[in-house]
Design a protein around this motif. Structure first.
Motif, PDB file in Angstrom:
ATOM      1  N   ALA A  32      54.210   6.949  20.238  1.00  0.00           N
ATOM      2  CA  ALA A  32      55.526   6.311  20.315  1.00  0.00           C
ATOM      3  C   ALA A  32      56.378   6.956  21.405  1.00  0.00           C
ATOM      4  O   ALA A  32      57.063   6.268  22.167  1.00  0.00           O
ATOM      5  N   LEU A  33      56.327   8.275  21.473  1.00  0.00           N
ATOM      6  CA  LEU A  33      57.087   8.983  22.503  1.00  0.00           C
ATOM      7  C   LEU A  33      56.604   8.592  23.897  1.00  0.00           C
ATOM      8  O   LEU A  33      57.396   8.352  24.803  1.00  0.00           O
ATOM      9  N   SER A  55      61.470  12.509  13.870  1.00  0.00           N
ATOM     10  CA  SER A  55      61.234  11.649  12.717  1.00  0.00           C
ATOM     11  C   SER A  55      60.370  12.336  11.663  1.00  0.00           C
ATOM     12  O   SER A  55      59.394  13.016  11.983  1.00  0.00           O
ATOM     13  N   MET A  56      60.754  12.130  10.401  1.00  0.00           N
ATOM     14  CA  MET A  56      60.006  12.653   9.261  1.00  0.00           C
ATOM     15  C   MET A  56      60.046  11.619   8.143  1.00  0.00           C
ATOM     16  O   MET A  56      61.104  11.017   7.903  1.00  0.00           O
ATOM     17  N   ILE A  95      56.066   2.074  17.178  1.00  0.00           N
ATOM     18  CA  ILE A  95      56.975   2.674  16.197  1.00  0.00           C
ATOM     19  C   ILE A  95      56.934   1.957  14.846  1.00  0.00           C
ATOM     20  O   ILE A  95      57.606   2.371  13.909  1.00  0.00           O
ATOM     21  N   THR A  96      56.122   0.903  14.749  1.00  0.00           N
ATOM     22  CA  THR A  96      56.072   0.119  13.511  1.00  0.00           C
ATOM     23  C   THR A  96      55.697   0.973  12.304  1.00  0.00           C
ATOM     24  O   THR A  96      56.313   0.883  11.232  1.00  0.00           O
ATOM     25  N   THR A  97      54.696   1.824  12.463  1.00  0.00           N
ATOM     26  CA  THR A  97      54.259   2.676  11.356  1.00  0.00           C
ATOM     27  C   THR A  97      55.352   3.664  10.956  1.00  0.00           C
ATOM     28  O   THR A  97      55.578   3.912   9.766  1.00  0.00           O
ATOM     29  N   ALA A 106      60.366   6.897   8.399  1.00  0.00           N
ATOM     30  CA  ALA A 106      60.652   8.028   9.278  1.00  0.00           C
ATOM     31  C   ALA A 106      61.589   7.647  10.423  1.00  0.00           C
ATOM     32  O   ALA A 106      62.140   8.507  11.098  1.00  0.00           O
ATOM     33  N   LEU A 107      61.753   6.320  10.639  1.00  0.00           N
ATOM     34  CA  LEU A 107      62.598   5.836  11.727  1.00  0.00           C
ATOM     35  C   LEU A 107      63.350   4.598  11.264  1.00  0.00           C
ATOM     36  O   LEU A 107      62.789   3.748  10.556  1.00  0.00           O
ATOM     37  N   ASP A 108      64.599   4.496  11.657  1.00  0.00           N
ATOM     38  CA  ASP A 108      65.444   3.373  11.268  1.00  0.00           C
ATOM     39  C   ASP A 108      64.863   2.057  11.788  1.00  0.00           C
ATOM     40  O   ASP A 108      64.474   1.955  12.948  1.00  0.00           O
TER      41      ASP A 108
END
Length: 239
Positions: free
Chosen positions: A80-81, A128-129, A187-189, A195-197
């Motif tokens: 993702a990064l 993210s966590m 970033i879907t997962t 872990a992400l908005d």
């Protein structure tokens, strides 16, 4: 003889200075990406070249997140990064092509704004966590929607299938659009695991629409014709 001694003295001084710079140089690592720290110093005798320092910490294929976790480099966080970083880079390239045009492209400052937001998103991904979602402002998505409507009103209705092209600025924005789609998928997962908005995913979804819209604006500014897909059957009929 004296000239030779002066040259030896200069070389000795430069070697000592390089050793000092090597010891004092620092390396900054962020999000598993290796950054090179360069130091510039000068003396009365010469200018010392840039000294690049690197580390082998990531050679094992593992790296540390901003949250402090050690993960393999192909972990979903680093995918993702990488995708968001690549997206920002291509947007930067598209911005430069637009600036090189003979006419003004009105969306240039907006692209720079998007790069700033992607930097914030990248930071959010790195920290993210699961179960610890940090909010992502929906204002950013609303801004994109306003911009899309603004530019769409200046364009004819889009064809069903636009083939990337139409000048360097236009084509580079199409590349950015496809990378944006990949960043969204990456970033879907993280979103699904909390872990992400989810707003971050919505933002990337809208951003791809914005990039498509401004790619058409770029073609219009450069007076280039958009490439439209024509089914083979239609081509044969025309002949």
């Amino acid at each position: 003889m004296l000239t030779g001694l002066i040259k030896v003295t200069r070389v000795t001084r430069e070697m000592k200075l390089i050793k000092v710079l090597w010891r004092n140089s620092t390396v900054v690592y962020k999000n598993g990406v290796q950054c090179i720290s360069l130091k510039h110093k000068s003396t009365t005798t010469s200018n010392v070249a840039e000294v690049a320092v690197f580390s082998r910490d990531g050679d094992s294929g593992m790296t540390i997140t901003d949250a402090g976790d050690t993960k393999p480099k192909d972990d979903m966080i680093f995918n993702a990064l990488g995708a968001t970083d690549e997206l920002s880079s291509y947007i930067g390239l598209a911005r430069e092509f637009a600036c090189d045009s003979k006419v003004e492209h009105p969306y240039v400052d907006k692209l720079k704004r998007v790069q700033m937001i992607l930097f914030d998103l990248n930071h959010a991904i790195s920290k993210s966590m699961p179960g610890k979602t940090k909010s992502f402002e929906n204002k950013h998505t609303k801004d994109l929607e306003e911009w899309i409507l603004e530019y769409a009103n200046q364009l004819p209705p889009p064809e069903d299938y636009i083939i990337p092209g139409g000048g360097k600025a236009c084509a580079s924005l199409h590349v950015a659009r496809t990378v944006c789609r990949r960043a969204e998928r990456s970033i879907t997962t993280l979103v699904r695991e909390g872990a992400l908005d989810k707003e971050a995913q919505t933002y990337l979804n809208r951003l791809s629409d914005f990039l498509l819209t401004v790619s058409r604006i770029a073609a219009k500014c450069d007076q280039r014709t958009e490439n439209i897909y024509i089914p083979r059957a239609d081509v044969m009929d025309e002949k």
